[in-house]
Design an enzyme around this catalytic site. Structure first.
Site, short mmCIF file in Angstrom:
data_model
loop_
_atom_site.label_atom_id
_atom_site.label_comp_id
_atom_site.label_asym_id
_atom_site.label_seq_id
_atom_site.Cartn_x
_atom_site.Cartn_y
_atom_site.Cartn_z
CG ASP A 118 -39.83 59.78 77.82
OD1 ASP A 118 -39.17 59.48 78.84
OD2 ASP A 118 -40.08 58.98 76.91
CE LYS A 169 -40.04 47.77 75.84
NZ LYS A 169 -38.74 48.33 75.93
CG ASP A 229 -42.87 56.09 79.54
OD1 ASP A 229 -42.40 56.98 78.84
OD2 ASP A 229 -42.95 54.89 79.18
P1 GTP Z 1 -40.22 56.10 70.78
O1 GTP Z 1 -39.58 56.27 69.43
O2 GTP Z 1 -41.68 56.40 70.74
O3 GTP Z 1 -39.89 54.82 71.46
O4 GTP Z 1 -39.67 57.27 71.75
P2 GTP Z 1 -38.17 57.66 72.14
O5 GTP Z 1 -37.34 57.72 70.93
O6 GTP Z 1 -38.27 58.91 72.96
O7 GTP Z 1 -37.66 56.42 72.98
P3 GTP Z 1 -37.79 56.11 74.53
O8 GTP Z 1 -39.13 56.51 75.03
O9 GTP Z 1 -37.38 54.72 74.72
O10 GTP Z 1 -36.67 57.04 75.12
C1 GTP Z 1 -36.60 57.42 76.48
C2 GTP Z 1 -35.82 58.71 76.56
O11 GTP Z 1 -34.52 58.53 76.05
C3 GTP Z 1 -36.44 59.82 75.72
O12 GTP Z 1 -36.34 61.03 76.45
C4 GTP Z 1 -35.60 59.85 74.46
O13 GTP Z 1 -35.52 61.16 73.90
C5 GTP Z 1 -34.24 59.40 74.96
N1 GTP Z 1 -33.48 58.63 73.97
C6 GTP Z 1 -33.87 57.48 73.35
N2 GTP Z 1 -32.89 57.02 72.56
C7 GTP Z 1 -31.84 57.88 72.67
C8 GTP Z 1 -30.53 57.94 72.09
O14 GTP Z 1 -30.10 57.10 71.30
N3 GTP Z 1 -29.75 59.00 72.46
C9 GTP Z 1 -30.17 59.95 73.33
N4 GTP Z 1 -29.34 60.97 73.63
N5 GTP Z 1 -31.39 59.93 73.90
C10 GTP Z 1 -32.22 58.90 73.57
#
Ligand code: GTP
Length: 356
Positions: A118, A169, A229
Site C-alpha cells: 500500500d 510506534k 503509506d
Molecule cells: P489496516 O487494517 O487498516 O491496518 O490495513 P492493513 O490490513 O492493510 O494493514 P497494514 O497497513 O499494516 O499492512 C501493510 C501491508 O501489509 C498491506 O499491503 C497489507 O495488505 C499487508 N498485510 C498486512 N497484514 C498481512 C498479513 O497478515 N499477511 C499478508 N500476506 N499481508 C498482510
C-alpha cells in the site's frame, strides 16, 4: 549462486508484496474493494507499485495474499500486461509480515525485496540494492523522514547507515528519531530461518528489534523523495491529488493540467478545479463544482452539486445542489437533493435524504 563475486551492480529480481491485510482504516471504501485495488489516478493502487518495481528490474513478484484478496488476482493475472511475472501465495489465516515472508520464500537462495502493498514512492530501488550489496547487509530497510513518527516503526542509525535501534510506534515526545520504516526491505535468504512460517508474527515486532539487539548488519537507506503509506482515506485522497499534479514524474501519460478525466465520462457545463481525479463512465451535470476530490467510476453528480475535498466511490449518486465537504461516500450510496455533509463517512448503498 555460481561462486562469482557479487558486485553492487548485481540486480535483485525477486520480490514479495504483502497484500493480505484487511484494510480496516480505509473503510468504508474497502468493504467492496480491496485496498490494493482502490483507484489512484484511475488505476489500481498496486499497479503503481508493480510498475515501480519493474522500472528497477524487479520483475519476478509474488503477492502474499489471503482469500479475501482474490479480486487482486483477477485484476492482475500473470502480470504479463505489466511486463512482469506475477505469482500468488495464500495464507489460510493472516500470518503477519514475518509469517507471510517466511512461508512464501521457503527455499529461496538469493536476496529479495519485500514491500508493503500500500505504498507509493519514487525511492531509487536500484541505488538501494547497490547500497545493500556494498554494505554486505543482512537486511536493508527503506527509511523515510516524517514530522510525526509516532504512528510508525522508528529507526536510529549510525553515521554509516547501520540501524542501532528500532522501536515500533513510540510516543511522539520520546521518539528517538524521525526516520521511519517505509515498508520496503531487502532480505538476505539467511534471515528466513528466523521467522516462523506457520504462526502469526510481525517483523516489525520480532525480527527488526532482534537484529538490532544482536548488532547484526541491518542498515537503513533513505533518500529525499516521495513516499506515502496509503493507509486511510485522507492518504488516498492526498496521493491522488499529488500524482495528478505531477509530483512524481512518469505516473501521468499526458499533461492533465491537474484534472484527470476517465474515458466515457460526460461532463455538462461544470467547474472542475485542479487538483481532481474523475473516474470513467461518470455523469457530471450542469453547474456542478468539483475541487480537491476523487471520483471513482460510474458516479453521477446532479446539477448544482458542490463537491470539495471528498472521495466518492463507484456507482454513487449525488443529488441536485447537494454539498459535500471532506467526506467519503462508499459504493452505491445515494445522497439526496440539497443534502449537506461535512466530514461524513457514508456506508455502501446508504441513502441520505434532506432532513433525515
Ligand atoms: P489496516 O487494517 O487498516 O491496518 O490495513 P492493513 O490490513 O492493510 O494493514 P497494514 O497497513 O499494516 O499492512 C501493510 C501491508 O501489509 C498491506 O499491503 C497489507 O495488505 C499487508 N498485510 C498486512 N497484514 C498481512 C498479513 O497478515 N499477511 C499478508 N500476506 N499481508 C498482510
Amino acid at each position: 549462486m555460481d561462486g562469482r563475486r557479487i558486485t553492487p551492480y548485481d540486480p535483485i529480481v525477486r520480490a514479495i508484496v504483502l497484500v493480505g491485510g484487511a484494510g480496516t482504516r480505509l473503510r468504508p471504501l474497502t468493504w467492496r474493494t480491496p485496498k490494493q485495488l482502490v483507484p489512484v489516478l484511475n488505476r489500481p493502487l498496486l499497479e503503481h507499485l508493480l510498475l515501480h518495481l519493474r522500472r528497477h528490474n524487479v520483475t519476478q513478484i509474488t503477492l502474499a495474499m489471503t482469500e479475501r484478496s482474490e479480486d487482486i488476482r483477477t485484476a492482475f493475472g500473470d502480470g504479463a500486461a505489466l511486463g512482469i511475472q506475477l505469482s500468488y501465495e495464500y495464507e489460510d489465516t493472516p500470518l503477519g509480515s514475518g509469517g507471510a515472508i517466511a512461508s512464501v520464500a521457503q527455499g529461496w537462495d538469493e536476496p529479495f525485496l519485500v514491500c508493503n502493498g500500500d505504498i507509493i514512492t519514487d525511492i531509487d530501488l536500484t541505488a538501494m540494492i547497490a547500497f545493500h550489496r556494498e554494505h554486505a547487509a543482512e537486511l536493508t530497510m527503506h527509511l523515510h523522514e516524517v514530522d510525526d513518527p509516532s504512528g510508525f516503526g522508528v529507526a536510529v542509525t549510525a553515521p554509516d547507515g547501520r540501524i542501532t535501534q528500532f522501536i515500533e510506534k513510540p510516543p511522539r515526545e520520546t521518539a528517538p528519531s524521525r526516520l521511519i520504516n517505509a515498508g520496503n526491505w531487502l532480505f538476505e535468504p539467511s534471515l528466513l530461518n528466523e521467522m516462523n512460517p506457520t504462526t502469526f508474527n510481525r517483523i516489525e515486532d520480532g525480527l527488526f528489534p532482534a537484529l538490532c539487539d544482536a548488532e547484526r548488519p541491518i542498515y537503513g537507506f533513505s533518500q529525499p523523495g516521495y513516499w506515502k503509506d496509503v493507509g486511510n482515506s485522507q492518504a488516498l485522497l492526498t496521493v491522488n491529488l499529488d500524482l495528478v499534479t505531477g509530483l512524481i514524474p512518469g505516473h501521468l501519460s499526458a499533461d492533465t493540467q491537474g484534472v484527470l478525466i476517465g474515458s466515457g465520462t460526460n461532463i455538462a457545463d461544470a467547474d472542475l478545479q485542479a487538483p481532481s481525479v474523475i473516474g470513467p463512465d461518470c455523469q457530471i451535470g450542469q453547474n456542478v463544482t468539483i475541487s480537491g476530490s476523487v471520483l471513482w467510476d460510474h458516479v453521477t453528480i446532479e446539477s448544482g452539486a458542490i463537491i470539495k475535498d471528498s472521495i466518492i466511490a463507484s456507482g454513487v449518486t449525488i443529488g441536485r445542489t447537494a454539498k459535500l465537504d471532506r467526506s467519503v461516500i462508499a459504493h452505491g450510496a445515494r445522497i439526496g437533493a440539497g443534502v449537506e455533509l461535512t466530514d461524513a463517512s457514508v456506508e455502501p448503498d446508504q441513502q441520505i435524504e434532506a432532513g433525515a
